[in-house]
Design a protein around this motif. Structure first.
Motif, short mmCIF file in Angstrom:
data_model
loop_
_atom_site.label_atom_id
_atom_site.label_comp_id
_atom_site.label_asym_id
_atom_site.label_seq_id
_atom_site.Cartn_x
_atom_site.Cartn_y
_atom_site.Cartn_z
N ARG A 158 0.82 -1.29 -0.02
CA ARG A 158 0.14 -0.03 0.18
C ARG A 158 0.90 1.28 -0.07
NH1 ARG A 158 -2.53 3.32 4.14
NH2 ARG A 158 -4.25 4.23 3.47
N GLY A 159 1.86 1.31 0.88
CA GLY A 159 2.75 2.50 0.74
C GLY A 159 3.57 2.81 -0.49
N LYS A 160 3.79 1.68 -1.19
CA LYS A 160 4.74 2.01 -2.47
C LYS A 160 3.47 2.33 -3.47
CE LYS A 160 7.33 -1.49 -3.79
NZ LYS A 160 7.77 -2.79 -4.10
N ILE A 161 2.31 1.98 -3.45
CA ILE A 161 1.19 2.54 -4.31
C ILE A 161 0.98 3.75 -4.20
CG2 ILE A 161 -1.38 2.05 -5.13
CD1 ILE A 161 -0.65 -1.16 -4.20
N LEU A 162 0.67 4.34 -2.84
CA LEU A 162 0.39 5.57 -2.54
C LEU A 162 1.68 6.58 -2.91
CD1 LEU A 162 -1.39 5.22 0.84
CD2 LEU A 162 -2.67 6.21 -1.25
N TRP A 163 2.76 6.03 -2.68
CA TRP A 163 4.13 6.72 -3.28
C TRP A 163 3.90 7.01 -4.79
CZ3 TRP A 163 7.65 5.45 -7.11
CH2 TRP A 163 8.47 6.32 -7.17
N ALA A 164 3.42 6.19 -5.50
CA ALA A 164 3.53 6.22 -7.12
C ALA A 164 2.26 7.23 -7.27
CB ALA A 164 3.00 4.92 -7.51
N LEU A 165 1.22 7.09 -6.73
CA LEU A 165 0.25 8.09 -7.15
C LEU A 165 0.62 9.34 -6.57
CD1 LEU A 165 -2.72 5.85 -5.64
CD2 LEU A 165 -2.17 6.56 -7.91
N TYR A 166 0.92 9.49 -5.41
CA TYR A 166 1.59 11.14 -4.93
C TYR A 166 2.69 11.69 -5.90
CZ TYR A 166 -1.05 11.36 -0.43
OH TYR A 166 -2.09 11.35 0.24
N THR A 167 3.43 10.50 -6.38
CA THR A 167 4.66 11.02 -7.23
C THR A 167 4.05 11.58 -8.41
OG1 THR A 167 6.40 9.58 -6.29
CG2 THR A 167 6.54 10.41 -8.60
N LEU A 168 3.18 10.95 -9.06
CA LEU A 168 2.32 11.47 -10.37
C LEU A 168 1.77 12.66 -10.07
CD1 LEU A 168 0.80 8.03 -11.29
CD2 LEU A 168 2.69 9.08 -12.47
N ILE A 169 1.06 13.25 -8.89
CA ILE A 169 0.37 14.28 -8.71
C ILE A 169 1.41 15.49 -8.59
CG2 ILE A 169 -1.02 15.45 -6.86
CD1 ILE A 169 -2.68 12.86 -6.48
N ALA A 170 2.67 14.96 -7.63
CA ALA A 170 3.74 15.92 -7.67
C ALA A 170 4.23 16.51 -8.86
CB ALA A 170 4.86 15.28 -6.49
N ALA A 171 4.41 15.51 -9.76
CA ALA A 171 4.97 15.72 -11.18
C ALA A 171 4.06 16.66 -11.86
CB ALA A 171 5.29 14.61 -11.97
N TRP A 172 2.91 16.35 -11.81
CA TRP A 172 1.95 17.18 -12.41
C TRP A 172 1.62 18.75 -11.85
CZ3 TRP A 172 -3.10 18.36 -9.95
CH2 TRP A 172 -4.11 19.33 -10.55
N ARG A 173 2.08 18.77 -10.50
CA ARG A 173 1.91 20.07 -9.98
C ARG A 173 3.37 20.98 -10.23
NH1 ARG A 173 -0.20 20.19 -3.99
NH2 ARG A 173 -0.25 22.47 -4.38
N ALA A 174 4.38 20.19 -10.53
CA ALA A 174 5.79 20.71 -10.91
C ALA A 174 5.67 21.36 -12.38
CB ALA A 174 6.61 19.63 -10.72
N LYS A 175 4.69 20.71 -13.07
CA LYS A 175 4.43 21.09 -14.44
C LYS A 175 3.68 22.34 -14.69
CE LYS A 175 6.42 17.03 -16.84
NZ LYS A 175 6.05 15.80 -17.56
N GLY A 176 3.14 22.75 -13.66
CA GLY A 176 2.10 23.89 -13.64
C GLY A 176 0.62 23.54 -13.45
N MET A 177 0.41 22.23 -13.06
CA MET A 177 -1.12 21.61 -13.29
C MET A 177 -1.92 21.69 -14.38
SD MET A 177 -1.56 22.87 -9.19
CE MET A 177 -3.51 22.08 -9.12
N PRO A 178 -1.21 21.27 -15.76
CA PRO A 178 -1.96 21.54 -16.81
C PRO A 178 -3.24 20.74 -16.80
CG PRO A 178 -0.02 20.13 -17.19
CD PRO A 178 -0.02 20.64 -15.71
N THR A 179 -4.38 21.05 -17.26
CA THR A 179 -5.49 20.49 -17.32
C THR A 179 -6.25 20.10 -18.77
OG1 THR A 179 -6.82 22.19 -17.21
CG2 THR A 179 -6.24 21.16 -15.31
N TRP A 180 -6.96 19.26 -19.17
CA TRP A 180 -7.48 18.97 -20.46
C TRP A 180 -9.06 18.38 -20.31
CZ3 TRP A 180 -9.73 15.34 -23.59
CH2 TRP A 180 -9.85 15.95 -24.83
N CYS A 181 -10.00 18.77 -20.61
CA CYS A 181 -11.09 18.37 -20.67
C CYS A 181 -12.28 18.70 -21.93
CB CYS A 181 -11.94 19.00 -19.34
SG CYS A 181 -13.63 18.37 -19.10
N GLU A 182 -12.91 17.78 -22.35
CA GLU A 182 -13.70 17.77 -23.34
C GLU A 182 -14.91 18.78 -23.18
OE1 GLU A 182 -14.86 13.99 -24.64
OE2 GLU A 182 -13.09 13.49 -25.77
N ASN A 183 -15.50 18.94 -22.15
CA ASN A 183 -16.55 19.53 -21.73
C ASN A 183 -16.46 20.75 -20.76
OD1 ASN A 183 -18.15 17.56 -23.29
ND2 ASN A 183 -17.93 16.19 -21.66
#
Length: 249
Positions: A192-217
């Protein structure tokens, strides 16, 4: 980066044995895994997540359980087409359960609910507790999931749902063997700790890139959908989250 690649490998490993219809349906599930960590970062509600299949034994309940085990969650009582009973379930869960994920498992047939429609369009839920006259206001800050075989949803609810469908494409999917991870529940608990680390790492990478978003609607879910799409793109996954091509089973 090395950390992003490692995080993606951890998530991909979890999903190796699950036959998603396509990359979009896989992305929808990864979005469910990420979403409980975003509730303090977005102001809008999240859609209902439906994990569906055409046959029993395909693995839909296991996928829902994995999200529960990672984030902490509760299994709701049997899903009712009775809106009054459903309202009581929702109010009780929001009032009593300190959980991030709530699951209705093994729903069937056709389902529609003005009560659930209302829940999914607001971050605030108002109701009266059973046996009391005082109105209470509760924060709708969790991910609501449903699993089902050949499930269909009413028109309003279908627009407020993100589908993740799996299809083993074999006559008896419950008899499959040779999985890369034989004891998935045990693996998730142990890692569980490793999985949460992976999810938080992905979110941190997104935030470091300025939190870009994309939505069709541009509906009330766009903040959530755009954030998840941005995170998935930062992680390097092909496909989209909550695309129009993955709106049903």
């Amino acid at each position: 980066s090395v950390q992003i690649a490692s995080a993606r490998r951890e998530i991909d490993l979890l999903l190796t044995d699950f036959p998603f219809l396509d990359n979009n349906h896989r992305n929808n599930y990864i979005g469910f895994m990420i979403s409980p960590l975003l509730t303090t970062m977005i102001s809008q509600p999240m859609k209902l997540g439906v994990i569906g299949a055409h046959q029993a034994g395909s693995g839909k309940s296991l996928l829902a359980t994995m999200v529960q085990l990672v984030h902490g969650g509760s299994m709701m009582p049997a899903l009712h087409n009775n809106d009054e009973e459903l309202r009581k379930q929702i109010t009780s869960n929001l009032y009593n359960a300190n959980t991030s994920v709530c699951v209705w498992d093994n729903a069937s047939g056709h389902f529609s609910s003005p009560c659930l429609d209302a829940l999914l369009t607001s971050r605030t839920w108002s109701d009266r507790m059973l046996g009391h006259t005082q109105q209470i206001s509760l924060v709708n800050d969790r991910l609501w999931l449903m699993t089902g075989n050949n499930l269909s949803l009413g028109s309003d609810l279908s627009r407020r749902t993100t589908w993740c469908t799996i299809n083993p494409n074999v006559p008896h999917p419950e008899k499959r063997t040779g999985f890369l991870i034989e004891d998935m529940k045990g693996y998730v608990v142990a890692n569980r700790g490793k999985i949460l680390w992976a999810l938080y790492t992905l979110i941190a990478a997104w935030r470091a890139k300025g939190m870009p978003t994309w939505c069709e609607n541009s509906d009330s879910f766009c903040e959530w959908v755009g954030a998840v799409n941005g995170i998935l793109r930062c992680g390097g996954w092909e496909g989209q989250f909550d695309t129009d091509e993955s709106k049903s089973q």
